[in-house]
Each structure stands twice: as C-alpha cells, then as structure tokens.
Design an enzyme around this catalytic site. Structure first.
Site, PDB file in Angstrom:
ATOM      1  N   ASP A 174       0.711  -0.995   0.088  1.00 16.23           N
ATOM      2  CA  ASP A 174      -0.097   0.191   0.010  1.00 16.23           C
ATOM      3  C   ASP A 174       0.829   1.169  -0.085  1.00 16.23           C
ATOM      4  O   ASP A 174       0.396   2.207  -0.371  1.00 16.23           O
ATOM      5  CB  ASP A 174      -1.177  -0.031   1.302  1.00 16.23           C
ATOM      6  CG  ASP A 174      -2.270  -0.714   0.889  1.00 16.23           C
ATOM      7  OD1 ASP A 174      -2.636  -0.996  -0.307  1.00 16.23           O
ATOM      8  OD2 ASP A 174      -3.299  -0.942   1.836  1.00 16.23           O
TER       9      ASP A 174
ATOM     10  N   ASP B 253     -11.002  -8.510  13.986  1.00 13.23           N
ATOM     11  CA  ASP B 253      -9.775  -9.610  14.314  1.00 13.23           C
ATOM     12  C   ASP B 253      -9.045  -9.158  15.612  1.00 13.23           C
ATOM     13  O   ASP B 253      -9.078  -8.297  15.903  1.00 13.23           O
ATOM     14  CB  ASP B 253      -8.762  -9.072  13.063  1.00 13.23           C
ATOM     15  CG  ASP B 253      -9.240  -9.293  11.586  1.00 13.23           C
ATOM     16  OD1 ASP B 253     -10.204  -9.785  11.524  1.00 13.23           O
ATOM     17  OD2 ASP B 253      -8.724  -8.762  10.773  1.00 13.23           O
TER      18      ASP B 253
ATOM     19  N   LYS C 123     -26.783  -4.771   6.120  1.00 12.28           N
ATOM     20  CA  LYS C 123     -26.746  -5.495   7.570  1.00 12.28           C
ATOM     21  C   LYS C 123     -25.230  -5.778   7.926  1.00 12.28           C
ATOM     22  O   LYS C 123     -24.895  -5.366   8.945  1.00 12.28           O
ATOM     23  CB  LYS C 123     -27.456  -6.598   7.295  1.00 12.28           C
ATOM     24  CG  LYS C 123     -27.879  -7.279   9.076  1.00 12.28           C
ATOM     25  CD  LYS C 123     -28.767  -6.536   9.731  1.00 12.28           C
ATOM     26  CE  LYS C 123     -30.043  -7.188   9.611  1.00 12.28           C
ATOM     27  NZ  LYS C 123     -31.209  -6.414  10.032  1.00 12.28           N
TER      28      LYS C 123
ATOM     29  N   CYS D  87      16.608  -6.344 -11.755  1.00  7.21           N
ATOM     30  CA  CYS D  87      17.295  -7.148 -10.595  1.00  7.21           C
ATOM     31  C   CYS D  87      17.606  -8.711 -11.095  1.00  7.21           C
ATOM     32  O   CYS D  87      18.491  -8.898 -11.582  1.00  7.21           O
ATOM     33  CB  CYS D  87      16.455  -7.212  -9.344  1.00  7.21           C
ATOM     34  SG  CYS D  87      17.288  -7.196  -7.814  1.00  7.21           S
TER      35      CYS D  87
ATOM     36  N   HIS E 121      15.405  -1.471  -8.657  1.00  6.49           N
ATOM     37  CA  HIS E 121      14.114  -1.553  -8.942  1.00  6.49           C
ATOM     38  C   HIS E 121      13.532  -0.186  -9.316  1.00  6.49           C
ATOM     39  O   HIS E 121      12.935   0.499  -8.667  1.00  6.49           O
ATOM     40  CB  HIS E 121      13.259  -1.945  -7.878  1.00  6.49           C
ATOM     41  CG  HIS E 121      13.760  -3.526  -7.444  1.00  6.49           C
ATOM     42  ND1 HIS E 121      12.823  -4.547  -7.782  1.00  6.49           N
ATOM     43  CD2 HIS E 121      14.608  -4.034  -6.516  1.00  6.49           C
ATOM     44  CE1 HIS E 121      13.444  -5.727  -7.367  1.00  6.49           C
ATOM     45  NE2 HIS E 121      14.495  -5.388  -6.634  1.00  6.49           N
TER      46      HIS E 121
ATOM     47  N   GLU F 101      10.795   0.479 -10.858  1.00  6.77           N
ATOM     48  CA  GLU F 101       9.255   0.264 -10.819  1.00  6.77           C
ATOM     49  C   GLU F 101       8.945   1.168  -9.385  1.00  6.77           C
ATOM     50  O   GLU F 101       7.508   1.694  -9.405  1.00  6.77           O
ATOM     51  CB  GLU F 101       8.777  -0.934 -10.952  1.00  6.77           C
ATOM     52  CG  GLU F 101       8.785  -1.990  -9.819  1.00  6.77           C
ATOM     53  CD  GLU F 101      10.291  -2.645  -9.531  1.00  6.77           C
ATOM     54  OE1 GLU F 101      11.348  -2.193 -10.277  1.00  6.77           O
ATOM     55  OE2 GLU F 101      10.480  -3.510  -9.071  1.00  6.77           O
TER      56      GLU F 101
END
Ligand code: GLN
Length: 537
Positions: free
Chosen positions: A74, A151, A193, A385, A510, A512
């Site tokens: 995220d 949880d 609900k 990589c 990397h 990206e």
C-alpha cells in the site's frame, strides 16, 4: 503531537481487500490537490517485524522505500498517488511495536512495572502514530489500520485509535470506516446488515465512525443511504459511495464527486484553501483511457498467478503507457513454462519482454532461455534485478561460452558471473539484511541509459544480495555487454546494456518503485516507446 496536524484514521470492516489503501491514497490526493501537506501511514497487525520475509504469494509485493525499509505494498499506492516519498515511519507492524516494547523492558525502562497491552503496547502504538505528525511537516496524517475490525490481532490498534480520538478531540481526529455493501442478485438488492454489524463492533470498542465509505457494485439509493445513516449514527452526507471503478486512478475523482474531502474538512473544522487542482491527474487519465496505440509486453516471472506480487511493475506500465498514448497489454508468463521447445511460441509474437525480480528459483533457466531469444531476435528487453542477473548469465553462457551461473542457483559454478558480496556472506539473519534502499548510480555519457535518464547521476532503490562479478566485466564489455551504470562508491555494476541491439537493458535496482502518476519512470516510458517502435517495424 504536533499542534495543528489533523489525524484521519481509516479502518475496514466486513471483509478484507476492500481497498483501504486506495481510499486512503485518494483522500490524500484530494487534500493535497487543495494545497495541504499530507502523508499516509499503515499500521499492520501481523507479528512479522516487516513484510520483507513474507512470501509474495501471501502478501503481494514487498515495497522498498528510499531509506531501505521493506514495507507493505500500500505504501506504493501512497507514493504513486501523492508523488511524495515514504519511509520506515510510514509502516509499522505489531511485530515492530512488541519488539520496541520488549527491548525497552530488557533495558529496565519500565522501572519494575508489569508490562501490559494496555497501556504499554497501546502507548507504543500511539507514539508511532504521532511520529510523522511531530515533524511539523504535515497538515494531515492519514493512518490506515490493516486487517478488519473484529480481528483479534487488530484490537490494540483499534484501542489506540479510540484513545487518540479521545485525546485530540473530534476537531483534530476522525475515523473513516470502509465497509462492503453486498448485492444479492437473487433478491436484486443491496444489503446494509453486514455494515450495521461492523459499525456495532466498532462501537463496542468505543469508536463511533465519523464517515462511512461503502464499497459497492451498484449505486447507493437515497433509501439505502438513509438507512445506513440512521442505523450507524452518521450524517446522511457522510455516507460515501465507493463504486467499483475501471481503474484505481479514477477513485480520487469518484471520491471528489461524493465529497469525501469536503466532509473531512468540515468535520475537522478546516477552511479549505481552494478547490482540488486535479488538472495533471485528469490529463493522465484522459490519455490512459484514449490510447492511440497498443503493445503487448511479456512479463516473465515466478509469481505470475498473483499479479499483486509485481504490483509496482504493473502500475509503472500504466503510467508509462499513458505517457506514450499507448495501451500496454501485459502478458503474464510463468518462467517455468519456457524452454527450448516453447520459447518461440510464447515469446515470438511479443513486442517487448520484461524479466522480473525474484529469489532463488527453479524458473531461472526459463528466464535465461527467454533472454537468449529476445537478444538474438532483437526484441526490446528490460531485466530488473534477478532479470538483469539472468541477462548476465545468459550472455556469459551463450556469447562468452563459459560454464557460468549465479551462485544463488549454483554455489559451485565454475564461472560465478553473479556472486554474493563479501559482506553478505557473513550474514545469517534473513530479515532486513539485503542491500536495501536508495543508492547513487553514475551513468556513462553517451550510453542508452544516459539517453533514457537524461542525466549522469541518478538514485534508485535496491533489494538484493547478489551482484555482478566485476572479474568478468572486461570480457563482457569486449563482447558487447557494457556496464553503463556504476555505484560510485563500491564500483558495483548497476546497469548493463547490449551493443548492437535496439533496446536491451538490465538494471540491478528496482525502477518500478519510483514511478508515479505525475512522474512516470523514464526506463518504463522509453521501454514502452521501444515496444511501439518494434511493433511498427
Ligand atoms: N535473488 C537476487 C538477489 O538476491 C535478486 C533479487 C531481486 O530480484 N530482487 O540478488
């Protein structure tokens, strides 16, 4: 805590995978587009210290920040949406919280007290929640709480949210609850609900959500909105519809239409600076949705059945595609399917091939086979990589005719063209011990890399243990594989490229991870352009 900084918490209910990250990033984007400074942090309830040791099949990609933190994917969305860098402080897990508390306990810092979840764990969570706010750099801190309310694991985090909200008051902190409104096709009805139950659960922990964001496949009618407002004690205009979108990049605009940002500002008693300026964002979306060209690029990897494992690569192609007015169809290819007899059928018709990052795997030979094919057939190639390391092994084997490998695959290979660094050989712990984070890379003038970046000194992020073995550099360069990017301090090779090939680039880092909507990564932009050119031939 910093005075003036406002805290927004995002919790989730009913099911996981509702897209809290995208909602948080979209709200962040809207506030930022109104001229506010924003950062987003994620608190994850699992016991691992960080996701660095998690299998990508289970948790998706591990996202690496400039400061070398191995974090939740995220954070990639936060950076791609906000175009602002994150760091270790933006991702905290239960494991890290407990680790900090236990370390303090061993040092005797609790002065003989019994160390407990409340207050010691919750205090440590709160301390971490305020860290970025205390820098004074942000008007808003958005905190996403991983997992779903109810949880067992997330309880201490939810309790910390309750305390922060109580401590700061409702003008300075608010809670957004993201929930699912399922559609029952037999009854042709949306159902409220599960949301009512989820809000009850939150209430039982002492938290009244201020805003409900409702994931739904169908528009919410006024009747449904009223029902949700009445049963969940939220204002009618704080029931926000989050309808399924064509692309995650539509979500900020959808949230704007639903006035999520306005509700947040009103509840936190903030006067708005100006309407969100989303001009650039809209240009990006317009180009994304109206491509003039189309290419098909193969992504050769190990975790292709779970595209989340290569999230940042897929997103970087979306940014680069839009920039080129080109739709990029990614074809996910499992490296284990590629061998001598299949390579032509699988790779032959592609416009370009990217060989993905990865770790100690069987599919390596398939990657090497794919690279041989694209090298010989002059198909554009980008190796990231492990993909770059495979390109080096392929070249050593098939051009230099060496019995070569990477020591990751074969520790006893005669020609270790990719080998572990000396410092790495002594390390036995797995977590956080790779070469991680941002490093300088000096680019040779006149190289393809120079042309791509338009610069001779760049910074890119790393996550690996193995390196190009410089003993073989001279031999490789003479035969046409050039080291065109070098770490100025260690002399390690960071970029290789092939002479006599239209577009063949391998990077040890990397790229990206640094591609965002507002600044697509040049390597991806130029790689897509190369695919378009190859297709046009
Ligand atoms: N397994 C390789 C290494 O550790 C490559 C890692 C990667 O692709 N991220 O060096």
């Amino acid at each position: 805590m910093s005075s003036g900084t406002k805290y927004i918490f995002v919790t989730g209910g009913v099911t996981s995978s509702l897209g809290k990250g995208i909602i948080s990033a979209s709200l962040g984007k809207l506030l930022q587009a109104r001229g506010f400074t924003v950062t987003i942090q994620k608190f994850d309830p699992y016991i691992n210290i960080d996701p660095g040791t998690l299998n990508p099949y289970e948790h998706g990609e591990c996202y690496v920040t400039d400061d070398g933190a191995e974090t939740d994917l995220d954070l990639g969305h936060y950076e791609r949406f906000l175009n602002v860098r994150t760091s270790q402080a933006n991702n905290v897990t239960t494991g890290r919280i407990y680790n900090n508390v236990i370390t303090k306990e061993r040092k005797g810092e609790y002065l003989g007290k019994t160390v407990q979840v409340v207050p010691h764990i919750t205090d440590e969570i709160k301390r971490n929640m305020f860290l970025l706010g205390e820098t004074g750099q942000y008007d808003f801190i958005i905190t996403e709480i991983g997992g779903s309310v109810g949880d067992i694991e997330s309880l201490p985090f939810v309790e910390a949210v309750r305390q922060v909200r109580w401590d700061l008051g409702s003008n300075n902190a608010l809670v957004i609850h993201l929930t699912l409104i399922p559609y029952l096709s037999a009854a042709k009805e949306l159902k409220t609900k599960p949301t009512q139950h989820s809000v009850k659960e939150l209430l039982s922990y002492g938290i009244q959500p201020d805003i409900l964001v409702c994931r739904t496949e169908h528009p919410l009618s006024m009747e449904i909105r009223k029902k949700l407002a009445l049963f969940c004690n939220v204002n009618l205009n704080s029931v926000i519809e989050a309808i399924d979108a064509d692309t995650i990049y539509d979500v900020p605009l959808l949230m704007k239409k639903e006035k999520l940002d306005e509700r947040v500002l009103a509840k936190l008693k903030m006067t708005t600076k100006h309407e969100p300026d989303l001009e650039q964002w809209k240009i990006f979306l317009g180009k994304l949705k109206n491509p003039l060209n189309e290419v098909t690029i193969g992504l050769v990897g190990k975790y292709v059945s779970l595209p989340d494992a290569y999230k940042s690569i897929a997103e970087a192609f979306i940014h680069a595609g839009s920039q080129n007015d080109c739709k990029v169809n990614l074809k996910w290819i499992s490296s284990e399917d590629i061998h001598k007899d299949t390579v032509e059928t699988i790779i032959g018709s592609l416009d370009a091939v990217l060989v993905a990052p990865g770790f100690g795997e069987r599919g390596l030979e398939g990657k090497i086979e794919a690279i041989k094919y694209v090298r010989e057939h002059k198909i554009p190639f980008l190796g990231i990589c492990l993909g770059m390391q495979c390109a080096v092994v392929e070249f050593a084997r098939n051009v230099l005719h060496l019995d070569a490998s990477t020591t990751e695959l074969n520790p006893k290979t005669k020609h270790p063209v990719i080998d572990m660094m000396e410092e790495q050989k002594k390390i036995t712990n797995k977590g956080g011990t790779m070469r991680l984070g941002s490093y300088d890379c000096k680019i040779k003038k006149g190289s393809k890399a120079h042309h791509i970046y338009g610069d001779t000194l760049i910074q890119e992020r790393h996550r690996h243990r193995y390196e190009f073995n410089n003993k073989y550099l001279e031999q490789m360069e003479e035969a046409g594989l050039k080291g065109t990017g070098v770490n100025p301090e260690s002399g390690l090779i960071e970029i290789v490229e092939l002479k006599d090939h239209p577009w063949f680039v391998g990077v040890q880092f990397h790229p990206e991870l640094k591609s965002t909507v507002l600044s697509p990564h040049p390597l991806f932009v130029k790689f897509v352009a190369a695919a378009m050119e190859y297709k046009g031939k």
